[in-house]
Design an enzyme around this catalytic site. Structure first.
Site, short mmCIF file in Angstrom:
data_model
loop_
_atom_site.label_atom_id
_atom_site.label_comp_id
_atom_site.label_asym_id
_atom_site.label_seq_id
_atom_site.Cartn_x
_atom_site.Cartn_y
_atom_site.Cartn_z
N LYS A 45 0.80 -1.20 0.00
CA LYS A 45 0.00 0.00 0.00
C LYS A 45 0.85 1.26 0.00
O LYS A 45 0.38 2.36 -0.28
CB LYS A 45 -0.89 0.02 1.27
CG LYS A 45 -1.78 -1.17 1.45
CD LYS A 45 -2.46 -1.06 2.84
CE LYS A 45 -3.15 -2.35 3.17
NZ LYS A 45 -3.61 -2.37 4.58
N GLY A 46 2.10 1.10 0.38
CA GLY A 46 2.94 2.25 0.69
C GLY A 46 3.14 3.27 -0.42
O GLY A 46 3.42 4.44 -0.15
N GLU A 101 7.52 2.38 -6.04
CA GLU A 101 7.65 1.91 -4.65
C GLU A 101 7.75 3.10 -3.71
O GLU A 101 8.20 4.18 -4.10
CB GLU A 101 8.95 1.10 -4.49
CG GLU A 101 8.80 -0.40 -4.70
CD GLU A 101 8.08 -1.11 -3.56
OE1 GLU A 101 7.46 -0.44 -2.72
OE2 GLU A 101 8.14 -2.35 -3.54
N ASP A 102 7.38 2.88 -2.46
CA ASP A 102 7.62 3.92 -1.45
C ASP A 102 9.05 3.83 -0.93
O ASP A 102 9.72 4.84 -0.76
CB ASP A 102 6.60 3.82 -0.31
CG ASP A 102 6.52 2.43 0.31
OD1 ASP A 102 6.90 1.45 -0.36
OD2 ASP A 102 6.10 2.31 1.46
N ASP A 105 14.36 -1.35 0.76
CA ASP A 105 15.11 -1.62 1.98
C ASP A 105 16.12 -2.75 1.64
O ASP A 105 17.14 -2.49 1.00
CB ASP A 105 14.07 -2.03 3.02
CG ASP A 105 14.56 -2.02 4.44
OD1 ASP A 105 15.74 -2.29 4.65
OD2 ASP A 105 13.76 -1.78 5.36
N PHE A 154 13.36 4.32 11.11
CA PHE A 154 12.01 3.79 10.88
C PHE A 154 11.15 4.93 10.34
O PHE A 154 10.85 5.88 11.05
CB PHE A 154 11.39 3.19 12.14
CG PHE A 154 10.15 2.43 11.77
CD1 PHE A 154 10.24 1.12 11.31
CD2 PHE A 154 8.90 3.04 11.77
CE1 PHE A 154 9.11 0.43 10.88
CE2 PHE A 154 7.76 2.37 11.35
CZ PHE A 154 7.87 1.06 10.90
N ARG A 167 0.01 6.48 7.39
CA ARG A 167 0.20 6.55 5.93
C ARG A 167 -0.32 7.87 5.39
O ARG A 167 0.08 8.31 4.31
CB ARG A 167 -0.57 5.42 5.24
CG ARG A 167 -0.06 4.02 5.55
CD ARG A 167 -0.73 3.03 4.60
NE ARG A 167 -0.59 1.64 5.01
CZ ARG A 167 0.44 0.86 4.72
NH1 ARG A 167 1.45 1.34 4.01
NH2 ARG A 167 0.49 -0.40 5.12
#
Ligand code: PRP
Length: 183
Positions: A45-46, A101-102, A105, A154, A167
């Protein structure tokens, strides 16, 4: 007039900084894909807020679709296990796919996603990520378009969550331990 949301965490990038960067990236995307059609494939969802920016500020011919591939549980670290729970319906044969993509990583999610999408015979696959957390990379994934490099914080906001919360924040922030204790 509507009230503003309470600030959560420490702000890294404001809405205006994100908009400015999105416009720069979209100018590059327009140049790279001149005369081509591109399917913007949002990784749910990001990526939602960043996908909207990319849709808005590119001028090339785009279509959108979504894919859901998750490598995180509800904890703050990646499990390394990737599951696809929603597959895009769009025909991708001989099409340019730009995965949106958000954050990248470890790169596990993208690596798996790219290999699955390649089975559909696309013309090209590239990646546009809002954030790149290179310090955590364990794969050879290198996004083609990067909004911002981030340290190993984070991150929340602008699509990114902490247990599905935050979000909706119109900025990118990071949480420290004292923030987590107070939310
Ligand atoms: C996040 C993010 C990437 C992935 C990055 O998704 O959107 O897809 O993790 O991590 P990786 O590079 O270590 O694989 P997440 O699974 O948290 O789902 P969400 O987008 O619904 O928050």
């Amino acid at each position: 007039m509507a009230e503003e949301k309470d600030q959560v965490g420490k702000i890294l990038y404001t809405q205006s900084a994100i908009t400015k960067r999105a416009k720069e990236i979209c100018a590059q995307i327009d140049k790279d894909y001149e005369g081509e059609e591109v399917i913007l494939l949002g990784s749910l969802k990001g990526s939602v807020m960043w996908l909207v920016d990319i849709m808005k500020y590119t001028t090339i011919d785009t279509k959108i679709d979504f894919i859901t591939a998750s490598s995180y549980g509800s904890s703050t670290t990646s499990s390394g296990v990737v599951k696809i729970s929603y597959e895009p319906q769009t025909n991708m044969y001989n099409k340019n796919i730009l995965i949106v993509e958000d954050i990248v990583d470890t790169g596990n999610t993208l690596k798996y996603l790219i290999s699955k999408l390649n089975e559909r015979g696309p013309k090209s696959i590239k990646v546009c990520t809002m954030l790149d957390k290179k310090a955590r990379r364990t794969t050879d994934i290198k996004p083609d378009y990067i909004g911002f490099d981030v340290e190993d914080f984070f991150i929340i906001g602008y699509g990114l969550d902490y247990d599905q919360r935050f979000r909706d924040l119109p900025y990118i922030a990071y949480l420290e331990e004292d923030d987590v204790e107070s939310i």
